[in-house]
Design an enzyme around this catalytic site. Structure first.
Site, PDB file in Angstrom:
ATOM      1  N   ARG A  17      11.336  -2.443  11.111  1.00  0.00           N
ATOM      2  CA  ARG A  17      10.361  -1.893  12.053  1.00  0.00           C
ATOM      3  C   ARG A  17      10.113  -2.908  13.160  1.00  0.00           C
ATOM      4  O   ARG A  17      10.094  -4.105  12.909  1.00  0.00           O
ATOM      5  CB  ARG A  17       9.034  -1.631  11.322  1.00  0.00           C
ATOM      6  CG  ARG A  17       8.974  -0.267  10.717  1.00  0.00           C
ATOM      7  CD  ARG A  17       7.790  -0.098   9.803  1.00  0.00           C
ATOM      8  NE  ARG A  17       6.510  -0.551  10.345  1.00  0.00           N
ATOM      9  CZ  ARG A  17       5.357  -0.423   9.701  1.00  0.00           C
ATOM     10  NH1 ARG A  17       5.315   0.145   8.520  1.00  0.00           N
ATOM     11  NH2 ARG A  17       4.242  -0.855  10.233  1.00  0.00           N
ATOM     12  N   ARG A  67      11.586  -6.002   4.904  1.00  0.00           N
ATOM     13  CA  ARG A  67      11.406  -4.537   4.871  1.00  0.00           C
ATOM     14  C   ARG A  67      12.368  -3.830   5.817  1.00  0.00           C
ATOM     15  O   ARG A  67      12.586  -4.262   6.940  1.00  0.00           O
ATOM     16  CB  ARG A  67       9.962  -4.205   5.274  1.00  0.00           C
ATOM     17  CG  ARG A  67       9.672  -2.725   5.266  1.00  0.00           C
ATOM     18  CD  ARG A  67       8.213  -2.437   5.120  1.00  0.00           C
ATOM     19  NE  ARG A  67       7.452  -2.741   6.328  1.00  0.00           N
ATOM     20  CZ  ARG A  67       6.149  -2.526   6.424  1.00  0.00           C
ATOM     21  NH1 ARG A  67       5.469  -2.058   5.394  1.00  0.00           N
ATOM     22  NH2 ARG A  67       5.514  -2.834   7.545  1.00  0.00           N
ATOM     23  N   ARG A  75      -0.505  -9.141  13.563  1.00  0.00           N
ATOM     24  CA  ARG A  75      -1.067  -8.099  12.685  1.00  0.00           C
ATOM     25  C   ARG A  75      -1.917  -8.722  11.577  1.00  0.00           C
ATOM     26  O   ARG A  75      -2.958  -8.176  11.218  1.00  0.00           O
ATOM     27  CB  ARG A  75       0.063  -7.259  12.076  1.00  0.00           C
ATOM     28  CG  ARG A  75       0.721  -6.351  13.114  1.00  0.00           C
ATOM     29  CD  ARG A  75       2.038  -5.793  12.625  1.00  0.00           C
ATOM     30  NE  ARG A  75       1.908  -4.925  11.488  1.00  0.00           N
ATOM     31  CZ  ARG A  75       2.867  -4.710  10.596  1.00  0.00           C
ATOM     32  NH1 ARG A  75       4.030  -5.330  10.704  1.00  0.00           N
ATOM     33  NH2 ARG A  75       2.677  -3.887   9.601  1.00  0.00           N
ATOM     34  N   LYS A 131       0.828  -1.212   0.000  1.00  0.00           N
ATOM     35  CA  LYS A 131       0.000   0.000   0.000  1.00  0.00           C
ATOM     36  C   LYS A 131       0.864   1.266   0.000  1.00  0.00           C
ATOM     37  O   LYS A 131       0.615   2.190  -0.755  1.00  0.00           O
ATOM     38  CB  LYS A 131      -0.938   0.021   1.230  1.00  0.00           C
ATOM     39  CG  LYS A 131      -1.896  -1.168   1.285  1.00  0.00           C
ATOM     40  CD  LYS A 131      -2.932  -1.011   2.385  1.00  0.00           C
ATOM     41  CE  LYS A 131      -2.366  -1.028   3.800  1.00  0.00           C
ATOM     42  NZ  LYS A 131      -1.708  -2.301   4.195  1.00  0.00           N
ATOM     43  N   ARG A 186      -9.409   0.938   9.306  1.00  0.00           N
ATOM     44  CA  ARG A 186      -9.020  -0.440   9.599  1.00  0.00           C
ATOM     45  C   ARG A 186     -10.116  -1.191  10.339  1.00  0.00           C
ATOM     46  O   ARG A 186      -9.962  -2.381  10.596  1.00  0.00           O
ATOM     47  CB  ARG A 186      -7.772  -0.446  10.468  1.00  0.00           C
ATOM     48  CG  ARG A 186      -6.461  -0.728   9.729  1.00  0.00           C
ATOM     49  CD  ARG A 186      -5.375  -0.649  10.762  1.00  0.00           C
ATOM     50  NE  ARG A 186      -4.147  -1.308  10.429  1.00  0.00           N
ATOM     51  CZ  ARG A 186      -3.091  -0.709   9.884  1.00  0.00           C
ATOM     52  NH1 ARG A 186      -3.155   0.549   9.519  1.00  0.00           N
ATOM     53  NH2 ARG A 186      -1.971  -1.371   9.704  1.00  0.00           N
TER      54      ARG A 186
HETATM   55  P1  AMP Z   1       0.942   0.463   9.366  1.00  0.00           P
HETATM   56  O1  AMP Z   1       2.138   1.307   9.130  1.00  0.00           O
HETATM   57  O2  AMP Z   1      -0.257   0.931   8.556  1.00  0.00           O
HETATM   58  O3  AMP Z   1       1.200  -0.999   9.230  1.00  0.00           O
HETATM   59  O4  AMP Z   1       0.524   0.719  10.900  1.00  0.00           O
HETATM   60  C1  AMP Z   1       1.383   0.392  11.968  1.00  0.00           C
HETATM   61  C2  AMP Z   1       0.593   0.247  13.253  1.00  0.00           C
HETATM   62  O5  AMP Z   1      -0.050   1.492  13.573  1.00  0.00           O
HETATM   63  C3  AMP Z   1      -0.554  -0.751  13.208  1.00  0.00           C
HETATM   64  O6  AMP Z   1      -0.099  -2.072  13.447  1.00  0.00           O
HETATM   65  C4  AMP Z   1      -1.444  -0.248  14.331  1.00  0.00           C
HETATM   66  O7  AMP Z   1      -0.898  -0.551  15.622  1.00  0.00           O
HETATM   67  C5  AMP Z   1      -1.324   1.252  14.161  1.00  0.00           C
HETATM   68  N1  AMP Z   1      -2.365   1.781  13.228  1.00  0.00           N
HETATM   69  C6  AMP Z   1      -2.149   2.360  12.007  1.00  0.00           C
HETATM   70  N2  AMP Z   1      -3.312   2.725  11.444  1.00  0.00           N
HETATM   71  C7  AMP Z   1      -4.290   2.375  12.309  1.00  0.00           C
HETATM   72  C8  AMP Z   1      -5.707   2.464  12.288  1.00  0.00           C
HETATM   73  N3  AMP Z   1      -6.371   2.985  11.239  1.00  0.00           N
HETATM   74  N4  AMP Z   1      -6.386   1.975  13.362  1.00  0.00           N
HETATM   75  C9  AMP Z   1      -5.747   1.461  14.423  1.00  0.00           C
HETATM   76  N5  AMP Z   1      -4.413   1.322  14.510  1.00  0.00           N
HETATM   77  C10 AMP Z   1      -3.687   1.774  13.456  1.00  0.00           C
END
Ligand code: AMP
Length: 224
Positions: free
Chosen positions: A163, A130, A174, A16, A91
């Site tokens: 990360r 990554r 996740r 994404k 989400r």
């Molecule tokens: P990402 O970079 O999109 O994989 O997000 C990393 C982490 O941020 C996720 O595993 C969640 O802990 C938190 N996070 C990001 N976006 C959201 C969202 N829309 N709702 C809840 N937690 C989020």
């Protein structure tokens, strides 16, 4: 088409962020990535960051109320008035409904939810490779898009690191949370007739071309 209001859906590791980078360049749209906003909040030790950190480290979702406030504030900043690319939001169904309600209030609506679909083995491999640079969070992949010098960012020379939430155990969690809380949004947007599926198992360029073609079709449909 007056506005391009896009949501990117898909499991962690589907690509994404990579595709969002292309979209914002091609269509001059602001990029709104909740994960990145949260990581910045954690780095700056803001109140939101302090609240969000433990959820993120565990691979859990940050509570909806915090996320919805954060995103509505972001969308109110003005640069997203003519369109946006949302990555990592919504989400949950709660978040999707909050977004719809806000857009409706503003007389706007989503143009499309682009679902980048990729099989689990593929996303696990991508996440394990990554690496992000510590300075500007430029993203590389040791398998698919390696940096020129090991562990150094091509763009700014800073150190690359994995990360914390790309640790294999956290990735498992996740993915389970994605299946349970986020995948139902596929039906949610299908019912609203704005879901567009893209096969994300292919190369970055092939996925990018498919997305561009999808958007061209949307523009054509809008014009006729
Ligand atoms: P990402 O970079 O999109 O994989 O997000 C990393 C982490 O941020 C996720 O595993 C969640 O802990 C938190 N996070 C990001 N976006 C959201 C969202 N829309 N709702 C809840 N937690 C989020």
């Amino acid at each position: 088409m007056p506005e391009l209001n896009l949501v990117l859906l898909g499991p962690p590791g589907a690509g994404k962020g990579t595709q969002a980078e292309r979209l914002i360049k091609d269509f001059k749209l602001p990029y709104v990535a909740t994960g990145k906003m949260l990581r910045d909040a954690v780095d700056s030790e803001s109140e939101l960051g302090l609240k969000a950190k433990s959820f993120m480290d565990a691979g859990d979702l940050v509570p909806d109320d915090l996320i919805v406030v954060m995103i509505l504030e972001r969308l109110a900043q003005g640069d997203a008035d003519q369109g946006f690319v949302l990555d990592g939001f919504p989400r949950t169904e709660f978040q999707a409904k909050a977004l719809d309600a806000e857009l409706t209030k503003l007389g706007r609506k989503l143009t499309a939810a682009l679902w980048i679909d990729a099989p689990e083995e593929e996303v696990v491999k991508r996440l394990s490779g990554r690496r992000e640079c510590v300075k500007n969070r430029h993203v590389f992949n040791v398998y698919f898009d390696p940096p020129k010098h090991e562990d150094r960012c091509d763009m700014d020379g800073s150190r690359l690191e994995a990360r914390e939430d790309d640790d294999p155990e956290v990735v498992k969690r996740r993915l389970a949370i994605y299946a349970q809380r986020t995948a139902p949004l596929i039906d949610y947007y299908e019912h609203r007739e704005i879901l567009k599926r893209v096969d994300g198992s292919r190369s970055t360029d092939a996925v990018g071309d498919a997305i561009r073609a999808t958007i061209a079709t949307l523009k054509f449909e809008e014009a006729v």
